[in-house]
Scaffold this motif. Structure first.
Motif, mmCIF file in Angstrom:
data_model
loop_
_atom_site.group_PDB
_atom_site.id
_atom_site.type_symbol
_atom_site.label_atom_id
_atom_site.label_comp_id
_atom_site.label_asym_id
_atom_site.label_seq_id
_atom_site.Cartn_x
_atom_site.Cartn_y
_atom_site.Cartn_z
ATOM 1 N N GLU A 1 -19.582 -16.950 20.084
ATOM 2 C CA GLU A 1 -18.459 -17.259 19.712
ATOM 3 C C GLU A 1 -17.320 -16.114 19.956
ATOM 4 O O GLU A 1 -17.191 -15.032 18.981
ATOM 5 C CB GLU A 1 -18.180 -17.594 18.218
ATOM 6 N N VAL A 2 -16.969 -15.848 21.107
ATOM 7 C CA VAL A 2 -16.368 -14.664 21.574
ATOM 8 C C VAL A 2 -14.995 -14.563 20.935
ATOM 9 O O VAL A 2 -14.469 -13.311 20.571
ATOM 10 C CB VAL A 2 -16.093 -14.650 23.253
ATOM 11 N N ALA A 3 -14.393 -15.687 20.708
ATOM 12 C CA ALA A 3 -13.054 -15.543 20.039
ATOM 13 C C ALA A 3 -12.895 -15.215 18.585
ATOM 14 O O ALA A 3 -12.132 -14.303 18.159
ATOM 15 C CB ALA A 3 -12.268 -17.073 20.197
ATOM 16 N N ALA A 4 -14.047 -15.352 18.064
ATOM 17 C CA ALA A 4 -14.123 -15.114 16.595
ATOM 18 C C ALA A 4 -14.582 -13.708 16.395
ATOM 19 O O ALA A 4 -14.178 -13.016 15.648
ATOM 20 C CB ALA A 4 -15.431 -16.051 15.951
ATOM 21 N N LEU A 5 -15.145 -13.245 17.432
ATOM 22 C CA LEU A 5 -15.835 -11.719 17.246
ATOM 23 C C LEU A 5 -14.607 -10.745 17.637
ATOM 24 O O LEU A 5 -14.459 -9.541 17.165
ATOM 25 C CB LEU A 5 -16.775 -11.661 18.354
ATOM 26 N N THR A 6 -13.634 -11.112 18.542
ATOM 27 C CA THR A 6 -12.615 -10.403 18.958
ATOM 28 C C THR A 6 -11.491 -10.298 17.859
ATOM 29 O O THR A 6 -10.886 -9.276 17.879
ATOM 30 C CB THR A 6 -12.009 -10.935 20.315
ATOM 31 N N LYS A 7 -11.811 -10.951 16.898
ATOM 32 C CA LYS A 7 -10.634 -10.768 15.492
ATOM 33 C C LYS A 7 -11.402 -9.900 14.620
ATOM 34 O O LYS A 7 -10.448 -9.372 13.657
ATOM 35 C CB LYS A 7 -10.643 -12.076 14.752
ATOM 36 N N LEU A 8 -12.294 -9.017 14.893
ATOM 37 C CA LEU A 8 -12.974 -8.246 14.222
ATOM 38 C C LEU A 8 -12.262 -6.681 14.581
ATOM 39 O O LEU A 8 -11.915 -6.612 15.764
ATOM 40 C CB LEU A 8 -14.443 -7.911 14.402
ATOM 41 N N PRO A 9 -12.101 -5.902 13.577
ATOM 42 C CA PRO A 9 -11.333 -4.564 13.934
ATOM 43 C C PRO A 9 -12.185 -3.756 14.998
ATOM 44 O O PRO A 9 -13.377 -3.564 14.772
ATOM 45 C CB PRO A 9 -11.315 -3.899 12.403
ATOM 46 N N GLY A 10 -11.564 -3.342 16.177
ATOM 47 C CA GLY A 10 -12.190 -2.407 17.185
ATOM 48 C C GLY A 10 -13.104 -3.176 18.038
ATOM 49 O O GLY A 10 -13.740 -2.541 18.904
ATOM 50 N N ILE B 1 -6.702 -0.092 5.851
ATOM 51 C CA ILE B 1 -6.626 1.026 6.922
ATOM 52 C C ILE B 1 -7.607 1.763 7.284
ATOM 53 O O ILE B 1 -8.052 2.135 8.501
ATOM 54 C CB ILE B 1 -5.415 1.979 6.474
ATOM 55 N N SER B 2 -8.589 2.242 6.421
ATOM 56 C CA SER B 2 -9.849 3.043 6.277
ATOM 57 C C SER B 2 -10.794 2.230 7.444
ATOM 58 O O SER B 2 -11.686 2.640 7.931
ATOM 59 C CB SER B 2 -10.663 3.327 5.179
ATOM 60 N N LEU B 3 -10.639 0.920 7.538
ATOM 61 C CA LEU B 3 -11.553 0.193 8.322
ATOM 62 C C LEU B 3 -11.036 -0.180 9.667
ATOM 63 O O LEU B 3 -11.721 -0.703 10.550
ATOM 64 C CB LEU B 3 -11.757 -1.363 7.564
ATOM 65 N N GLY B 4 -9.921 0.431 10.120
ATOM 66 C CA GLY B 4 -9.273 0.428 11.601
ATOM 67 C C GLY B 4 -8.034 -0.189 11.715
ATOM 68 O O GLY B 4 -7.596 -0.211 12.902
ATOM 69 N N TYR B 5 -7.693 -1.035 10.540
ATOM 70 C CA TYR B 5 -6.520 -1.703 10.779
ATOM 71 C C TYR B 5 -5.234 -0.923 10.736
ATOM 72 O O TYR B 5 -5.216 0.093 9.854
ATOM 73 C CB TYR B 5 -6.189 -2.828 9.566
ATOM 74 N N LYS B 6 -4.151 -1.104 11.571
ATOM 75 C CA LYS B 6 -2.882 -0.376 11.219
ATOM 76 C C LYS B 6 -2.234 -0.523 10.170
ATOM 77 O O LYS B 6 -2.255 -1.565 9.588
ATOM 78 C CB LYS B 6 -2.073 -0.712 12.799
#
Length: 200
Positions: free
Chosen positions: A106-115, A165-170
């Motif tokens: 499931e590439v699409a689901a994985l690309t929703k993860l930060p980074g 934010i600490s997890l990588g989200y802007k």
């Protein structure tokens, strides 16, 4: 190698924990899937740990169960995936769900993860599918979060935003993720969990 810590939780601000073990304070970073499972400040907790030694630092990562630590250790073996990214992945998706995404490509689901971009998602699938072939899925790790009747909503939103934010989200992404949070949620951990679930 430090493999386990048992002590009193004296500081807790995602993803950082400070645990007093017989008078020695250990700084530990934990994914939110573990962070939500541990007790309140002043409580006795036990975490399985993984120590990362670098030239400039020794970093300790903590997990509430063996499955999460196993997934973390599997992740950091993947080319281009360091402890920070592995922590972010396990904070955004529990180990069981992540394993299913790998097994089902499931590439699409994985690309929703930060980074995690498309290339990283594809690399995760290629390098991890054999390692996770025998992974036995279990119940989701996201446990119900203890509610706080006296919490102030603005303070909770601020805590949740800082954690995201600490997890990588802007900052603007974190604000947007929390902008439509239901008013009946009175736990910052629950806010974080729902915000991350909304990104899946």
């Amino acid at each position: 190698m430090i493999g386990r810590l048992s002590g009193v939780l004296i500081e807790k601000q995602a993803p950082d924990l400070l645990i007093d073990v017989n008078g020695v304070g250990y700084e530990v970073q934990a994914p939110l899937s573990s962070f939500l499972d541990i007790g309140a400040l002043g409580s006795k907790i036990t975490l399985l740990t993984h120590l990362v030694v670098r030239e400039d630092a020794q970093l300790l990562y903590g997990f509430s169960d063996k499955m999460q630590r196993t997934m973390f250790r599997t992740l950091i073996k993947v080319s281009g995936v360091g402890p920070k990214l592995a922590l972010g992945i396990l904070s955004s998706m529990d180990a069981d769900t992540f394993a299913r995404c790998i097994q089902n490509h499931e590439v699409a689901a994985l690309t929703k993860l930060p980074g995690v971009g498309k290339k990283t998602a594809e690399r995760l699938i290629v390098e991890m599918q054999d390692r996770l072939k025998e992974w036995q899925t279990q119940a989701p790790l996201w446990a119900a979060v203890e509610q706080s009747d006296t919490a102030n909503r603005n303070h909770l939103l601020s805590e949740a935003e800082a954690a995201l934010i600490s997890l990588g989200y802007k900052p603007q992404e974190a604000t947007k993720m929390l902008s439509k949070m239901p008013t009946d949620i009175d736990s910052s951990e629950d806010m974080i969990r729902r915000a991350l679930k909304g990104m899946m």
